[in-house]
Enzyme design. Structure first.
Site, PDB file in Angstrom:
ATOM      1  N   HIS A  71      -3.184   7.180   2.653  1.00  0.00           N
ATOM      2  CA  HIS A  71      -3.594   5.895   2.082  1.00  0.00           C
ATOM      3  C   HIS A  71      -4.974   5.549   2.634  1.00  0.00           C
ATOM      4  CE1 HIS A  71      -4.027   1.807   1.077  1.00  0.00           C
ATOM      5  NE2 HIS A  71      -3.708   1.341   2.271  1.00  0.00           N
ATOM      6  N   CYS A  87       0.819  -1.236   0.000  1.00  0.00           N
ATOM      7  CA  CYS A  87       0.000   0.000   0.000  1.00  0.00           C
ATOM      8  C   CYS A  87       0.842   1.272   0.000  1.00  0.00           C
ATOM      9  CB  CYS A  87      -0.949   0.006   1.184  1.00  0.00           C
ATOM     10  SG  CYS A  87      -2.060  -1.412   1.186  1.00  0.00           S
ATOM     11  N   ASN A 140     -10.162   0.038  -0.038  1.00  0.00           N
ATOM     12  CA  ASN A 140      -8.696   0.152   0.019  1.00  0.00           C
ATOM     13  C   ASN A 140      -8.129  -0.431  -1.275  1.00  0.00           C
ATOM     14  OD1 ASN A 140      -5.966  -0.344   0.461  1.00  0.00           O
ATOM     15  ND2 ASN A 140      -6.236  -0.980   2.589  1.00  0.00           N
TER      16      ASN A 140
HETATM   17  O1  UT7 Z   1      -3.762  -1.296   3.325  1.00  0.00           O
HETATM   18  C1  UT7 Z   1      -2.771  -1.883   4.116  1.00  0.00           C
HETATM   19  C2  UT7 Z   1      -3.013  -1.532   5.438  1.00  0.00           C
HETATM   20  N1  UT7 Z   1      -4.237  -2.160   5.931  1.00  0.00           N
HETATM   21  C3  UT7 Z   1      -4.862  -1.582   6.893  1.00  0.00           C
HETATM   22  O2  UT7 Z   1      -4.474  -0.497   7.278  1.00  0.00           O
HETATM   23  C4  UT7 Z   1      -5.984  -2.296   7.606  1.00  0.00           C
HETATM   24  C5  UT7 Z   1      -5.857  -2.020   9.066  1.00  0.00           C
HETATM   25  N2  UT7 Z   1      -6.817  -2.706   9.920  1.00  0.00           N
HETATM   26  C6  UT7 Z   1      -8.117  -2.384   9.924  1.00  0.00           C
HETATM   27  O3  UT7 Z   1      -8.568  -1.536   9.178  1.00  0.00           O
HETATM   28  C7  UT7 Z   1      -8.990  -3.052  10.948  1.00  0.00           C
HETATM   29  O4  UT7 Z   1      -8.196  -3.749  11.891  1.00  0.00           O
HETATM   30  C8  UT7 Z   1     -10.006  -4.021  10.310  1.00  0.00           C
HETATM   31  C9  UT7 Z   1     -11.052  -3.225   9.555  1.00  0.00           C
HETATM   32  C10 UT7 Z   1      -9.319  -5.013   9.407  1.00  0.00           C
HETATM   33  C11 UT7 Z   1     -10.729  -4.766  11.421  1.00  0.00           C
HETATM   34  O5  UT7 Z   1     -11.338  -3.847  12.315  1.00  0.00           O
HETATM   35  P1  UT7 Z   1     -11.151  -4.042  13.873  1.00  0.00           P
HETATM   36  O6  UT7 Z   1     -11.924  -2.970  14.520  1.00  0.00           O
HETATM   37  O7  UT7 Z   1      -9.686  -4.109  14.168  1.00  0.00           O
HETATM   38  O8  UT7 Z   1     -11.893  -5.394  14.128  1.00  0.00           O
HETATM   39  P2  UT7 Z   1     -11.324  -6.721  14.798  1.00  0.00           P
HETATM   40  O9  UT7 Z   1     -10.372  -7.414  13.895  1.00  0.00           O
HETATM   41  O10 UT7 Z   1     -10.896  -6.422  16.194  1.00  0.00           O
HETATM   42  O11 UT7 Z   1     -12.633  -7.562  14.887  1.00  0.00           O
HETATM   43  C12 UT7 Z   1     -13.703  -7.189  15.773  1.00  0.00           C
HETATM   44  C13 UT7 Z   1     -14.794  -8.217  15.644  1.00  0.00           C
HETATM   45  C14 UT7 Z   1     -14.294  -9.641  15.760  1.00  0.00           C
HETATM   46  O12 UT7 Z   1     -15.281 -10.401  16.429  1.00  0.00           O
HETATM   47  P3  UT7 Z   1     -15.135 -10.710  18.001  1.00  0.00           P
HETATM   48  O13 UT7 Z   1     -13.845 -11.455  18.152  1.00  0.00           O
HETATM   49  O14 UT7 Z   1     -15.130  -9.383  18.677  1.00  0.00           O
HETATM   50  O15 UT7 Z   1     -16.356 -11.531  18.290  1.00  0.00           O
HETATM   51  C15 UT7 Z   1     -14.194 -10.107  14.333  1.00  0.00           C
HETATM   52  O16 UT7 Z   1     -14.330 -11.500  14.204  1.00  0.00           O
HETATM   53  O17 UT7 Z   1     -15.393  -8.117  14.351  1.00  0.00           O
HETATM   54  C16 UT7 Z   1     -15.353  -9.400  13.702  1.00  0.00           C
HETATM   55  N3  UT7 Z   1     -15.186  -9.177  12.278  1.00  0.00           N
HETATM   56  C17 UT7 Z   1     -16.221  -8.948  11.460  1.00  0.00           C
HETATM   57  N4  UT7 Z   1     -17.547  -8.893  11.672  1.00  0.00           N
HETATM   58  C18 UT7 Z   1     -18.342  -8.618  10.628  1.00  0.00           C
HETATM   59  C19 UT7 Z   1     -14.037  -9.129  11.570  1.00  0.00           C
HETATM   60  N5  UT7 Z   1     -14.303  -8.873  10.272  1.00  0.00           N
HETATM   61  C20 UT7 Z   1     -15.644  -8.760  10.183  1.00  0.00           C
HETATM   62  C21 UT7 Z   1     -16.537  -8.496   9.121  1.00  0.00           C
HETATM   63  N6  UT7 Z   1     -17.848  -8.436   9.376  1.00  0.00           N
HETATM   64  N7  UT7 Z   1     -16.094  -8.283   7.868  1.00  0.00           N
END
Ligand code: UT7
Length: 333
Positions: free
Chosen positions: A254, A112, A284
């Site tokens: 980004h 990215c 993204n």
């Molecule tokens: O481009 C290169 C750089 N990339 C980035 O910068 C991405 C950086 N990371 C992010 O943007 C975020 O970490 C994500 C959007 C990928 C995830 O968001 P988050 O707030 O960090 O969520 P999380 O991974 O902590 O997940 C929270 C909950 C989990 O459930 P539990 O364990 O709390 O029950 C996940 O299983 O959300 C769940 N979850 C989803 N639920 C519905 C994860 N993905 C999804 C989904 N839909 N797509």
């Protein structure tokens, strides 16, 4: 004094087909509400079967050439995570299809951060005298590397391409790439990775795990590092340019996650209304993200000539980079 690399034209393209959050929710356990609140993304575009990264790169590249009103450049750099083939590079075929003849052409892999790295590479070529003009393209078809069953990546990434033409000019003219900061930390290589298909996993075409051919991301670790590095890198170029945070008219980060962009703004003490945000419409798009955001902002009149602009990116590797420039009076196609 060496010549400055100056932005002369900008082009950007996304494929016509949009995949909305509601469409994703029909095929995996997610929802429009989760995706919007956690990422700010409303839809992303995906290529039709058979369309490759070079196809998008050629489209964006020809738009940038038209915007710059040139039909020749001395160098082509294509930043991509999704080359048409593992070998050879995609850039030579892009250069040939654009009718640019036998110019040097290479790919740049910084995930990215690819577009900022490629801008720096193009600027270096201009400063050294190696090239008087450079076509810098960021192009991606992430739909070709996403695990269709992985909701943590499928909801985030989209396809697209953007390009600029850099020309040789003066350091004090609008569009001159004024300052860069680039960095990497390979100790975090595992947070964004496609495990298979390279020399580390020599499996004769059969990966250890079938899912190893897909893109993987440890979202939480990436999130934290992205905020820290994008803010830190932006601060370095601000210092080098002699600008205060309040001097920044447009911060084009980004487009990973709107929460990351807001956290970077908070970290810098930047007014949130200076943030350029278009990830709601395209998701993204990795190396294509910054030129797509620039083009979108210019087309919505949210980016005007004379604006002081900071670009800042973070990606796999991990890598990061930022660049400061004053926006020029150029065409955008
Ligand atoms: O481009 C290169 C750089 N990339 C980035 O910068 C991405 C950086 N990371 C992010 O943007 C975020 O970490 C994500 C959007 C990928 C995830 O968001 P988050 O707030 O960090 O969520 P999380 O991974 O902590 O997940 C929270 C909950 C989990 O459930 P539990 O364990 O709390 O029950 C996940 O299983 O959300 C769940 N979850 C989803 N639920 C519905 C994860 N993905 C999804 C989904 N839909 N797509």
């Amino acid at each position: 004094m060496s010549r400055a690399a100056v932005v002369r034209g900008l082009g950007a393209v996304v494929p016509p087909d949009a995949v909305t959050n509601a469409m994703l929710a029909e095929r995996m356990d997610t929802s429009d509400e989760w995706i919007r609140t956690r990422t700010g993304i409303g839809q992303r575009h995906v290529v039709a079967p058979g369309v490759a990264t070079s196809d998008l790169a050629v489209d964006a590249g020809s738009r940038a050439l038209k915007a710059a009103d040139v039909d020749h450049v001395d160098l082509v750099v294509v930043a991509t995570t999704t080359p048409d083939h593992p070998c050879p590079a995609t850039a030579p075929s892009v250069a040939a299809r654009l009718g640019l003849g036998h110019v040097p052409a290479y790919d740049l892999a910084a995930v990215c951060t690819g577009f900022v790295y490629a801008l720096a590479s193009g600027a270096g070529a201009v400063a050294s005298g190696l090239a008087k003009s450079v076509l810098v393209i960021g192009a991606e078809t992430y739909s070709s590397i996403l695990d269709p069953t992985d909701r943590t990546t499928s909801v985030i990434f989209g396809d697209g391409a953007g390009a600029v033409v850099l020309g040789a000019g003066e350091h004090d003219e609008p569009g001159a790439l004024l300052e860069f900061d680039l960095g990497s930390d390979g100790t975090l290589a595992d947070v964004i990775m496609i495990p298979g298909g390279g020399s580390r996993q020599r499996s004769g075409g059969v990966p250890a795990d079938p899912a190893d051919v897909y893109f993987r991301m440890d979202g939480k670790r990436v999130f934290r590092a992205a905020v820290q590095r994008m803010a830190g890198s932006a601060r370095v170029v601000l210092d080098r340019a002699g600008w205060r945070v309040d001097d920044v008219d447009r911060f084009v980060g980004h487009q990973a996650n709107v929460r990351i962009l807001r956290a970077v703004a908070e970290e810098l003490g930047l007014a949130p209304d200076r943030l350029v945000v278009n990830l709601d419409k395209v998701g993204n798009t990795s190396a294509a993200s910054i030129p797509l955001a620039l083009a979108d902002a210019a087309q919505r009149d949210e980016l005007s000539s004379g604006d002081r602009v900071v670009l800042s990116a973070f990606g796999g590797g991990v890598t990061w980079g930022a660049c400061a420039l004053v926006w020029p009076d150029i065409a955008v196609f």
